[in-house]
Design a protein around this motif. Structure first.
Motif, mmCIF file in Angstrom:
data_model
loop_
_atom_site.group_PDB
_atom_site.id
_atom_site.type_symbol
_atom_site.label_atom_id
_atom_site.label_comp_id
_atom_site.label_asym_id
_atom_site.label_seq_id
_atom_site.Cartn_x
_atom_site.Cartn_y
_atom_site.Cartn_z
ATOM 1 N N ASP A 1 -31.387 -49.433 -3.754
ATOM 2 C CA ASP A 1 -30.875 -50.117 -2.427
ATOM 3 C C ASP A 1 -29.206 -50.089 -2.746
ATOM 4 O O ASP A 1 -28.403 -50.589 -2.018
ATOM 5 C CB ASP A 1 -31.245 -51.738 -2.310
ATOM 6 C CG ASP A 1 -32.554 -51.807 -1.743
ATOM 7 O OD1 ASP A 1 -32.841 -50.742 -1.108
ATOM 8 O OD2 ASP A 1 -32.950 -52.931 -1.651
ATOM 9 N N ASP A 2 -28.651 -49.844 -4.199
ATOM 10 C CA ASP A 2 -27.580 -49.902 -4.660
ATOM 11 C C ASP A 2 -26.961 -48.475 -4.096
ATOM 12 O O ASP A 2 -27.325 -47.436 -4.639
ATOM 13 C CB ASP A 2 -27.369 -50.030 -5.915
ATOM 14 C CG ASP A 2 -25.767 -49.999 -6.639
ATOM 15 O OD1 ASP A 2 -25.193 -49.567 -5.853
ATOM 16 O OD2 ASP A 2 -25.947 -50.527 -7.849
ATOM 17 N N PRO A 3 -25.764 -48.512 -3.359
ATOM 18 C CA PRO A 3 -25.367 -47.137 -2.761
ATOM 19 C C PRO A 3 -24.762 -46.216 -3.962
ATOM 20 O O PRO A 3 -24.598 -45.187 -3.672
ATOM 21 C CB PRO A 3 -24.292 -47.500 -2.033
ATOM 22 C CG PRO A 3 -24.015 -49.073 -2.117
ATOM 23 C CD PRO A 3 -25.140 -49.605 -2.710
ATOM 24 N N ASP A 4 -24.324 -47.024 -5.249
ATOM 25 C CA ASP A 4 -23.738 -46.275 -6.249
ATOM 26 C C ASP A 4 -24.762 -45.469 -6.824
ATOM 27 O O ASP A 4 -24.441 -44.586 -7.555
ATOM 28 C CB ASP A 4 -23.199 -47.256 -7.150
ATOM 29 C CG ASP A 4 -21.757 -47.834 -6.703
ATOM 30 O OD1 ASP A 4 -21.482 -47.269 -5.379
ATOM 31 O OD2 ASP A 4 -21.592 -48.920 -6.774
ATOM 32 N N THR A 5 -26.024 -45.743 -6.524
ATOM 33 C CA THR A 5 -27.162 -45.030 -7.271
ATOM 34 C C THR A 5 -27.268 -43.600 -6.858
ATOM 35 O O THR A 5 -27.356 -43.295 -5.824
ATOM 36 C CB THR A 5 -28.646 -45.694 -7.356
ATOM 37 O OG1 THR A 5 -28.422 -46.913 -7.632
ATOM 38 C CG2 THR A 5 -30.063 -44.823 -7.863
ATOM 39 N N GLY A 6 -27.014 -42.663 -7.690
ATOM 40 C CA GLY A 6 -27.262 -41.056 -7.248
ATOM 41 C C GLY A 6 -28.385 -40.320 -7.520
ATOM 42 O O GLY A 6 -28.679 -39.344 -7.435
ATOM 43 N N PHE A 7 -29.669 -41.189 -7.989
ATOM 44 C CA PHE A 7 -30.873 -40.460 -8.401
ATOM 45 C C PHE A 7 -31.576 -40.424 -7.336
ATOM 46 O O PHE A 7 -31.603 -40.947 -6.384
ATOM 47 C CB PHE A 7 -31.570 -41.101 -9.481
ATOM 48 C CG PHE A 7 -31.083 -42.250 -10.254
ATOM 49 C CD1 PHE A 7 -29.765 -42.022 -11.018
ATOM 50 C CD2 PHE A 7 -31.631 -43.419 -10.780
ATOM 51 C CE1 PHE A 7 -29.288 -42.930 -11.830
ATOM 52 C CE2 PHE A 7 -31.226 -44.328 -11.377
ATOM 53 C CZ PHE A 7 -30.123 -44.160 -12.105
ATOM 54 N N LYS A 8 -32.455 -39.257 -7.459
ATOM 55 C CA LYS A 8 -33.540 -39.060 -6.192
ATOM 56 C C LYS A 8 -34.937 -39.855 -6.906
ATOM 57 O O LYS A 8 -35.189 -39.578 -8.061
ATOM 58 C CB LYS A 8 -33.852 -37.598 -6.038
ATOM 59 C CG LYS A 8 -32.399 -37.010 -5.592
ATOM 60 C CD LYS A 8 -32.195 -37.027 -4.288
ATOM 61 C CE LYS A 8 -31.046 -36.441 -3.785
ATOM 62 N NZ LYS A 8 -30.441 -36.576 -2.417
ATOM 63 N N TYR A 9 -35.641 -40.269 -5.811
ATOM 64 C CA TYR A 9 -36.762 -40.843 -6.275
ATOM 65 C C TYR A 9 -37.959 -40.174 -5.947
ATOM 66 O O TYR A 9 -37.937 -39.325 -4.904
ATOM 67 C CB TYR A 9 -37.001 -42.339 -5.601
ATOM 68 C CG TYR A 9 -38.370 -42.900 -5.971
ATOM 69 C CD1 TYR A 9 -38.644 -43.228 -6.984
ATOM 70 C CD2 TYR A 9 -39.234 -43.316 -4.629
ATOM 71 C CE1 TYR A 9 -40.036 -43.930 -7.144
ATOM 72 C CE2 TYR A 9 -40.453 -43.935 -4.960
ATOM 73 C CZ TYR A 9 -40.784 -44.125 -6.184
ATOM 74 O OH TYR A 9 -42.079 -44.561 -6.568
ATOM 75 N N SER A 10 -38.685 -39.862 -6.913
ATOM 76 C CA SER A 10 -40.041 -38.731 -6.764
ATOM 77 C C SER A 10 -41.059 -39.852 -6.275
ATOM 78 O O SER A 10 -41.541 -40.657 -6.891
ATOM 79 C CB SER A 10 -40.446 -38.135 -7.893
ATOM 80 O OG SER A 10 -41.800 -37.725 -7.715
#
Ligand SMILES: Nc1nc2c(ncn2[C@@H]2O[C@H](COP(=O)(O)OP(=O)(O)O)[C@@H](O)[C@H]2O)c(=O)[nH]1
Ligand SMILES: Nc1ncnc2c1ncn2[C@@H]1O[C@H](COP(=O)(O)OP(=O)(O)O)[C@@H](O)[C@H]1O
Length: 207
Positions: free
Chosen positions: A28-37
Motif C-alpha cells: 500500500d506504500d507508494p514508495d515500495t518498489g518491489f513486485k509481489y509474486s
C-alpha cells in the motif's frame, strides 16, 4: 559482475503472525518498489478474495500437473492444501531488474534457499505464542481444529527462525513494514558495496 537483476525477498513465518497484513502495508506504500509474486494454491477461496489477486486458485489436478511441468520455484503442502510460487513470473521479473517479494511458509522458504541462496530471507515472528493464537482466533477464518493445527506448526516453524538472515517481530504492523523496507534497502547498499570492491579487485588482478 554487476547485478542488474532484482533481489529476491522472502518473507516467511507462522500462519497468523501477520505476513499478509504486513505485506499489504508494504504494497500500500507508494514508495515500495518491489513486485509481489502471486502464489498458486488449491485452498478454497475465502470471502473477499479474488482469483489472480490474492492467489491463483487451482484444482489439485491442475496443481499437480504444474508440479510435473516444473512450473514452481518451490511448493509445499500446508494444512491439507498445496501452495506454490510460479517460476516464470519470478525469474522474468528479476531479470527485468525488479525486486520480487514472496510471502510463503517456512518449508517453501527452505526450498527457495536451495535454489536461490543469494535471496534475502526475513522471518516474521509474533511477540509471543499467546498473541499468535489470539490473532488466529481474531481473524475468524479457521475452525478451532485448524487453529490448533496451525499453532502446532507454528512451534516447529519458530524453531527454524535462526536460519533466516533477519527476524522481524510483528508487534506493530507499521513498524514491521518499515523494518522490512529498511532491511531491503540495507541489502541493496551492501550488494552495491561488495560489487564495487570486487570490481576494484578485478581491475587490480587484470592490470
Ligand atoms: N510454500 C508456500 N507457501 C505459501 C505460498 N503462498 C502462501 N503461502 C503460505 O501458506 C500459508 C497458508 O496461507 P493461507 O491459507 O492464505 O492462510 P493465512 O496466510 O494464514 O491467511 C501461509 O503461511 C502463507 O504464507 C507459496 O506460494 N508457497
Ligand atoms: N501487529 C499486529 N498486531 C495485532 N494484530 C495483527 C498484527 N498483524 C496482524 N494482525 C492480525 O492478525 C491476524 C492474522 O494476520 P494475517 O496477516 O492474516 O497473518 P498470516 O498472513 O501470517 O497468516 C489478522 O486478523 C490481522 O489483522
Amino acid at each position: 559482475m554487476t547485478s542488474d537483476k532484482g533481489l529476491l525477498i522472502v518473507l516467511s513465518g507462522p500462519s497468523g503472525v501477520g505476513k499478509g497484513t504486513v505485506r499489504k502495508a508494504i504494497f500500500d506504500d507508494p514508495d515500495t518498489g518491489f513486485k509481489y509474486s502471486i502464489s498458486m494454491t488449491t485452498r478454497k477461496m475465502r470471502e473477499g478474495e479474488v482469483d489472480g489477486v490474492d492467489y491463483f486458485f487451482k484444482t489439485r489436478e491442475e496443481f499437480e500437473s504444474l508440479i510435473e511441468q516444473d512450473k514452481f520455484i518451490e511448493h509445499a503442502q500446508y494444512v491439507g492444501n498445496y501452495y506454490g510460487t510460479p517460476v516464470d513470473y519470478v525469474v522474468e521479473t528479476m531479470e527485468q531488474g525488479h525486486d520480487v517479494f514472496l510471502e510463503i511458509e517456512v518449508e517453501g522458504a527452505k526450498q527457495v534457499r536451495e535454489r536461490f541462496p543469494e535471496a534475502l530471507f526475513i522471518f516474521l515472528a509474533p511477540p509471543n505464542l499467546a498473541q499468535l493464537e489470539e490473532r488466529l482466533i481474531g481473524r475468524g477464518t479457521d475452525s478451532m481444529e485448524v487453529i490448533r493445527h496451525r499453532i502446532e506448526e507454528a512451534k516447529r516453524e519458530l524453531s527454524l527462525m535462526n536460519l533466516y538472515d533477519y527476524v522481524v517481530i510483528n508487534d506493530d504492523v507499521q513498524q514491521a513494514k518499515r523494518r522490512v523496507q529498511c532491511i531491503v534497502e540495507a541489502s541493496h547498499m551492501r550488494r552495491a558495496h561488495v560489487e564495487s570492491k570486487l570490481r576494484k579487485l578485478l581491475l587490480e588482478v587484470n592490470n
